[in-house]
Motif scaffolding. Structure first.
Motif, PDB file in Angstrom:
ATOM      1  N   MET A   1       6.185  15.824   3.730  1.00 37.53           N
ATOM      2  CA  MET A   1       4.883  15.179   3.501  1.00 37.53           C
ATOM      3  C   MET A   1       4.997  14.051   2.478  1.00 37.53           C
ATOM      4  O   MET A   1       4.472  12.952   2.692  1.00 37.53           O
ATOM      5  N   LEU A   2       5.695  14.312   1.372  1.00 41.21           N
ATOM      6  CA  LEU A   2       5.856  13.277   0.347  1.00 41.21           C
ATOM      7  C   LEU A   2       6.668  12.104   0.880  1.00 41.21           C
ATOM      8  O   LEU A   2       6.378  10.950   0.559  1.00 41.21           O
ATOM      9  N   SER A   3       7.662  12.381   1.700  1.00 37.62           N
ATOM     10  CA  SER A   3       8.471  11.298   2.283  1.00 37.62           C
ATOM     11  C   SER A   3       7.635  10.418   3.195  1.00 37.62           C
ATOM     12  O   SER A   3       7.754   9.190   3.167  1.00 37.62           O
ATOM     13  N   ILE A   4       6.795  11.028   4.001  1.00 41.65           N
ATOM     14  CA  ILE A   4       5.931  10.243   4.895  1.00 41.65           C
ATOM     15  C   ILE A   4       4.978   9.376   4.079  1.00 41.65           C
ATOM     16  O   ILE A   4       4.817   8.185   4.346  1.00 41.65           O
ATOM     17  N   VAL A   5       4.361   9.956   3.071  1.00 45.58           N
ATOM     18  CA  VAL A   5       3.445   9.199   2.217  1.00 45.58           C
ATOM     19  C   VAL A   5       4.197   8.043   1.551  1.00 45.58           C
ATOM     20  O   VAL A   5       3.713   6.903   1.520  1.00 45.58           O
ATOM     21  N   TYR A   6       5.398   8.306   1.045  1.00 42.41           N
ATOM     22  CA  TYR A   6       6.182   7.246   0.401  1.00 42.41           C
ATOM     23  C   TYR A   6       6.544   6.142   1.397  1.00 42.41           C
ATOM     24  O   TYR A   6       6.374   4.959   1.112  1.00 42.41           O
ATOM     25  N   LEU A   7       7.048   6.536   2.573  1.00 37.85           N
ATOM     26  CA  LEU A   7       7.440   5.541   3.575  1.00 37.85           C
ATOM     27  C   LEU A   7       6.263   4.651   3.965  1.00 37.85           C
ATOM     28  O   LEU A   7       6.411   3.438   4.127  1.00 37.85           O
ATOM     29  N   LEU A   8       5.098   5.259   4.096  1.00 42.73           N
ATOM     30  CA  LEU A   8       3.918   4.477   4.480  1.00 42.73           C
ATOM     31  C   LEU A   8       3.403   3.612   3.326  1.00 42.73           C
ATOM     32  O   LEU A   8       2.702   2.634   3.563  1.00 42.73           O
ATOM     33  N   SER A   9       3.759   3.957   2.108  1.00 42.87           N
ATOM     34  CA  SER A   9       3.298   3.176   0.956  1.00 42.87           C
ATOM     35  C   SER A   9       4.213   1.989   0.650  1.00 42.87           C
ATOM     36  O   SER A   9       3.946   1.239  -0.283  1.00 42.87           O
ATOM     37  N   GLN A  10       5.267   1.826   1.433  1.00 42.87           N
ATOM     38  CA  GLN A  10       6.243   0.751   1.194  1.00 42.87           C
ATOM     39  C   GLN A  10       6.345  -0.221   2.373  1.00 42.87           C
ATOM     40  O   GLN A  10       7.431  -0.479   2.883  1.00 42.87           O
TER      41      GLN A  10
END
Length: 192
Positions: free
Chosen positions: A29-38
């Motif tokens: 979940m954190l990886s998806i949020v990070y990827l989408l925030s970049q």
């Protein structure tokens, strides 16, 4: 002499996330949020969900993407134990034959090696989520391995795609070795 500022050109890198979501682990979940925030650094081309209960997990991830208004990102069901209902000995036996090295991490009924309360909790959570109508109606694509093969074949060593692996590497094991020259492979945790 004038002071000139040099502005580096940063290319957006395409990436695919390979994961196997677990309820007690927030790394996916954190990886998806990070990827989408970049968006200026990374472009998420798709997510492949594999290992145990990949259909249910793929639908959960798709639901999360819909909630984040990013339903444009395709989610694929990868290789793994595709159980979506009651325990099926034939399915379990086939999974053991396909992936003998992963027997220790199979669900309780499959491995018969553990009766851990964590595994029982995972079972209960996925059964609960899968019966929810909003999860069941989430549209995910089958054949994550084909998606990976097709995607990797459109890149080249000079401009590779990043594969971010947070889960089991079942699907990568099915990809022809010649395609790996087109990737930058990153693995974390159980992906190793």
């Amino acid at each position: 002499m004038k002071n000139h500022h040099i502005i580096p050109i940063i290319m957006v890198k395409d990436c695919v996330l390979i994961c196997s979501l677990t309820p007690n682990c927030s790394d996916t979940m954190l990886s998806i949020v990070y990827l989408l925030s970049q968006p200026k650094l990374l472009a998420l081309k798709g997510i492949v969900v594999n290992h145990i209960y990949p259909v249910v997990k793929a639908k959960l991830i798709k639901k999360m993407l819909v909630e984040m208004r990013r339903d444009d990102i395709p989610v694929y069901v990868g290789s793994g134990f595709r159980r979506t209902g009651k325990y099926d000995l034939e399915e379990a036996t086939q999974f053991k034959q396909d992936y003998p090295m992963y027997e220790g991490s199979l669900p309780v009924e499959v491995s018969k090696t553990s009766e851990s309360s964590d595994e029982l909790m995972v079972e209960a959570i996925f059964q609960e989520f899968y019966t929810e109508k909003s999860i069941k109606k989430m549209e995910v694509f089958d054949n994550g391995e084909k998606f990976l093969r097709d995607t990797l074949s459109t890149y080249c060593p000079k401009y590779p795609i990043q594969l971010l692996c947070l889960g089991a590497l079942h699907d990568l094991n099915l990809i022809p070795d010649t395609l790996f020259k087109n990737t930058e492979l990153w693995t974390v945790g159980s992906g190793m």
